[in-house]
Write a protein that holds these residues in place. Sequence first.
Motif, PDB file in Angstrom:
ATOM      1  N   VAL A  61      17.225 100.158-101.748  1.00 11.16           N
ATOM      2  CA  VAL A  61      16.986  99.904-100.316  1.00 11.16           C
ATOM      3  C   VAL A  61      17.951  98.838 -99.810  1.00 11.16           C
ATOM      4  CG1 VAL A  61      15.259  99.213 -98.591  1.00 11.16           C
ATOM      5  CG2 VAL A  61      14.582 100.610-100.560  1.00 11.16           C
ATOM      6  N   VAL A  62      18.309  97.898-100.676  1.00 13.83           N
ATOM      7  CA  VAL A  62      19.293  96.871-100.300  1.00 13.83           C
ATOM      8  C   VAL A  62      20.580  97.548 -99.853  1.00 13.83           C
ATOM      9  CG1 VAL A  62      20.770  95.007-101.171  1.00 13.83           C
ATOM     10  CG2 VAL A  62      18.335  95.056-101.748  1.00 13.83           C
ATOM     11  N   ARG A  63      21.013  98.556-100.602  1.00 10.87           N
ATOM     12  CA  ARG A  63      22.259  99.267-100.234  1.00 10.87           C
ATOM     13  C   ARG A  63      22.096  99.941 -98.877  1.00 10.87           C
ATOM     14  NH1 ARG A  63      23.605 104.770-101.075  1.00 10.87           N
ATOM     15  NH2 ARG A  63      25.848 105.137-100.728  1.00 10.87           N
ATOM     16  N   ALA A  81      16.243  87.406-102.627  1.00 12.04           N
ATOM     17  CA  ALA A  81      16.213  88.232-103.832  1.00 12.04           C
ATOM     18  C   ALA A  81      15.475  87.568-104.992  1.00 12.04           C
ATOM     19  CB  ALA A  81      17.635  88.589-104.235  1.00 12.04           C
ATOM     20  N   PHE A  82      15.494  86.236-105.074  1.00 10.75           N
ATOM     21  CA  PHE A  82      14.838  85.537-106.201  1.00 10.75           C
ATOM     22  C   PHE A  82      14.567  84.101-105.782  1.00 10.75           C
ATOM     23  CE2 PHE A  82      14.529  83.484-110.349  1.00 10.75           C
ATOM     24  CZ  PHE A  82      13.856  84.445-111.115  1.00 10.75           C
ATOM     25  N   SER A  83      13.300  83.690-105.856  1.00  5.52           N
ATOM     26  CA  SER A  83      12.963  82.324-105.432  1.00  5.52           C
ATOM     27  C   SER A  83      12.894  81.397-106.647  1.00  5.52           C
ATOM     28  CB  SER A  83      11.606  82.320-104.725  1.00  5.52           C
ATOM     29  OG  SER A  83      10.570  82.436-105.689  1.00  5.52           O
ATOM     30  N   GLU A 103      24.009  95.136-111.797  1.00  2.90           N
ATOM     31  CA  GLU A 103      23.841  96.578-111.606  1.00  2.90           C
ATOM     32  C   GLU A 103      24.208  96.981-110.179  1.00  2.90           C
ATOM     33  OE1 GLU A 103      20.192  98.291-112.962  1.00  2.90           O
ATOM     34  OE2 GLU A 103      20.631 100.230-112.027  1.00  2.90           O
ATOM     35  N   PHE A 104      23.733  96.170-109.219  1.00  4.25           N
ATOM     36  CA  PHE A 104      24.020  96.488-107.805  1.00  4.25           C
ATOM     37  C   PHE A 104      25.529  96.452-107.546  1.00  4.25           C
ATOM     38  CE2 PHE A 104      22.951  96.751-103.325  1.00  4.25           C
ATOM     39  CZ  PHE A 104      23.997  96.100-102.699  1.00  4.25           C
ATOM     40  N   LEU A 105      26.155  95.372-108.004  1.00  2.94           N
ATOM     41  CA  LEU A 105      27.591  95.193-107.716  1.00  2.94           C
ATOM     42  C   LEU A 105      28.446  96.157-108.528  1.00  2.94           C
ATOM     43  CD1 LEU A 105      27.517  91.308-107.563  1.00  2.94           C
ATOM     44  CD2 LEU A 105      27.791  92.885-105.623  1.00  2.94           C
ATOM     45  N   ASN A 152      24.372  88.062 -97.552  1.00  2.00           N
ATOM     46  CA  ASN A 152      24.096  86.765 -98.176  1.00  2.00           C
ATOM     47  C   ASN A 152      22.825  86.862 -99.009  1.00  2.00           C
ATOM     48  OD1 ASN A 152      24.124  83.873 -98.585  1.00  2.00           O
ATOM     49  ND2 ASN A 152      22.575  83.694 -96.976  1.00  2.00           N
ATOM     50  N   PHE A 153      22.961  86.725-100.330  1.00  2.77           N
ATOM     51  CA  PHE A 153      21.796  86.817-101.216  1.00  2.77           C
ATOM     52  C   PHE A 153      21.234  85.429-101.485  1.00  2.77           C
ATOM     53  CE2 PHE A 153      21.622  91.245-102.203  1.00  2.77           C
ATOM     54  CZ  PHE A 153      22.920  91.710-102.080  1.00  2.77           C
ATOM     55  N   ALA A 154      19.957  85.246-101.198  1.00  3.19           N
ATOM     56  CA  ALA A 154      19.263  84.007-101.569  1.00  3.19           C
ATOM     57  C   ALA A 154      18.746  84.231-102.977  1.00  3.19           C
ATOM     58  CB  ALA A 154      18.120  83.710-100.605  1.00  3.19           C
ATOM     59  N   LEU A 232       5.910  98.548 -97.895  1.00  6.55           N
ATOM     60  CA  LEU A 232       6.410  97.914 -99.126  1.00  6.55           C
ATOM     61  C   LEU A 232       7.929  98.067 -99.170  1.00  6.55           C
ATOM     62  CD1 LEU A 232       3.729  99.285-101.647  1.00  6.55           C
ATOM     63  CD2 LEU A 232       3.659  97.155-100.312  1.00  6.55           C
ATOM     64  N   TRP A 233       8.648  97.069 -99.673  1.00  4.07           N
ATOM     65  CA  TRP A 233      10.109  97.072 -99.599  1.00  4.07           C
ATOM     66  C   TRP A 233      10.741  98.359-100.116  1.00  4.07           C
ATOM     67  CZ3 TRP A 233      13.907  95.416 -96.843  1.00  4.07           C
ATOM     68  CH2 TRP A 233      15.229  95.551 -97.320  1.00  4.07           C
ATOM     69  N   PRO A 234      10.285  98.898-101.247  1.00  2.00           N
ATOM     70  CA  PRO A 234      10.926 100.152-101.709  1.00  2.00           C
ATOM     71  C   PRO A 234      10.756 101.320-100.737  1.00  2.00           C
ATOM     72  CG  PRO A 234       9.773  99.107-103.513  1.00  2.00           C
ATOM     73  CD  PRO A 234       9.353  98.377-102.250  1.00  2.00           C
TER      74      PRO A 234
HETATM   75  C1  LIG Z   1      17.521  88.963-108.472  1.00  2.00           C
HETATM   76  C2  LIG Z   1      17.730  90.186-107.626  1.00  2.00           C
HETATM   77  C3  LIG Z   1      16.665  91.049-107.360  1.00  2.00           C
HETATM   78  C4  LIG Z   1      16.878  92.178-106.611  1.00  2.00           C
HETATM   79  N1  LIG Z   1      15.826  93.013-106.332  1.00  2.00           N
HETATM   80  C5  LIG Z   1      15.921  94.264-105.588  1.00  2.00           C
HETATM   81  C6  LIG Z   1      15.551  94.087-104.157  1.00  2.00           C
HETATM   82  C7  LIG Z   1      14.084  93.752-103.984  1.00  2.00           C
HETATM   83  C8  LIG Z   1      13.769  92.349-104.325  1.00  2.00           C
HETATM   84  C9  LIG Z   1      13.695  91.945-105.733  1.00  2.00           C
HETATM   85  C10 LIG Z   1      14.457  92.685-106.738  1.00  2.00           C
HETATM   86  N2  LIG Z   1      18.152  92.403-106.138  1.00  2.00           N
HETATM   87  N3  LIG Z   1      18.651  93.404-105.357  1.00  2.00           N
HETATM   88  C11 LIG Z   1      19.945  93.140-105.143  1.00  2.00           C
HETATM   89  C12 LIG Z   1      20.305  91.960-105.774  1.00  2.00           C
HETATM   90  C13 LIG Z   1      21.605  91.303-105.735  1.00  2.00           C
HETATM   91  C14 LIG Z   1      21.681  89.908-105.811  1.00  2.00           C
HETATM   92  C15 LIG Z   1      22.906  89.284-105.730  1.00  2.00           C
HETATM   93  C16 LIG Z   1      24.044  90.056-105.570  1.00  2.00           C
HETATM   94  F1  LIG Z   1      25.251  89.454-105.461  1.00  2.00           F
HETATM   95  C17 LIG Z   1      23.975  91.430-105.499  1.00  2.00           C
HETATM   96  C18 LIG Z   1      22.757  92.064-105.565  1.00  2.00           C
HETATM   97  C19 LIG Z   1      19.156  91.502-106.411  1.00  2.00           C
HETATM   98  N4  LIG Z   1      18.974  90.404-107.146  1.00  2.00           N
END
Ligand SMILES: Cc1cc(N2CCCCCC2)n2ncc(-c3ccc(F)cc3)c2n1
Length: 258
Positions: A61-63, A81-83, A103-105, A152-154, A232-234
């Motif tokens: 979904v991020v993509r 993305a991660f607290s 994996e995403f990148l 921007n990923f938190a 839900l996010w997905p």
């Molecule tokens: C830790 C985490 C968790 C994470 N989730 C997928 C989205 C739902 C929320 C939690 C799980 N995602 N989704 C993409 C990234 C990411 C982070 C940095 C980046 F440069 C590229 C991609 C990611 N990172």
Amino acid sequence: MLDKMKPWKNTKNSSVLRDKIEVIKEQTIPAHVAIIMDGNGRWAKKRALPRIAGHHEGMKVVRKMTKLANQLGIKRLTLYAFSTENWKRPKTEVDYLMKLPEEFLGTFLPELVEENVRVEMMGYKESLPSHTLKAIERAMNATKGNDGLVLNFALNYGSRAEIVDGVKRVLDDYKRGIISEEMLNEDSFSTYLMTKNTPDPDLLIRTSGEIRLSNFMLWQLAYTEFWFTDVLWPDFNEDHLLEAIEVYQNRQRRFGGV
Ligand SMILES: Cc1cc(N2CCCCCC2)n2ncc(-c3ccc(F)cc3)c2n1
């Protein structure tokens, strides 16, 4: 306005989505959208799947949201993305989460480069595994010349820690005579935070029905419009993002920037 468009249900159809994007672009697009991407574990539990299946689905979904945000002309998309609190989760889940950036990148970086997206990150890098940080820094380097959407990923981010660290840096500069009491105000303090020189979010979206901020951008969200959804996010899709922006636009028309 959008509800006069063709039925939402077939937005998967790219020509219908294109039409909706054109309609929504006729009004003000929020420059900075922030999203608390919640509900991944619950999504998996509803399907009797392991939690990591929800995280993986959420990553897809991020993509989709990145592509749509870029098409809409959103300038900055901040994703929680991660607290700092997420380290308390089971080690197996944390280890999986720390592999998601790679994996995403590994899958989508060529597409991000192609679409002129710039990757950034805010959070405490020093606590991240080196493999995670290396992947992110590689992506930031590969996209640093792009001037389209800033993605921007938190990551390992916590707002209270960010604020306390900012106060410590103010005290340090005060002791060194770099800043005086008269110079300290909301604007100058903002430069001591991770979001230095970036605009505050115009719209915050939180999924999965939770109505709280979870230690996310507490200073920066002071004047931000909030939109909460039970989705839900997905399960979050283009219709939901367009709906959130339409609600934002209606509020801007009714109340303006006050
Ligand atoms: C830790 C985490 C968790 C994470 N989730 C997928 C989205 C739902 C929320 C939690 C799980 N995602 N989704 C993409 C990234 C990411 C982070 C940095 C980046 F440069 C590229 C991609 C990611 N990172």
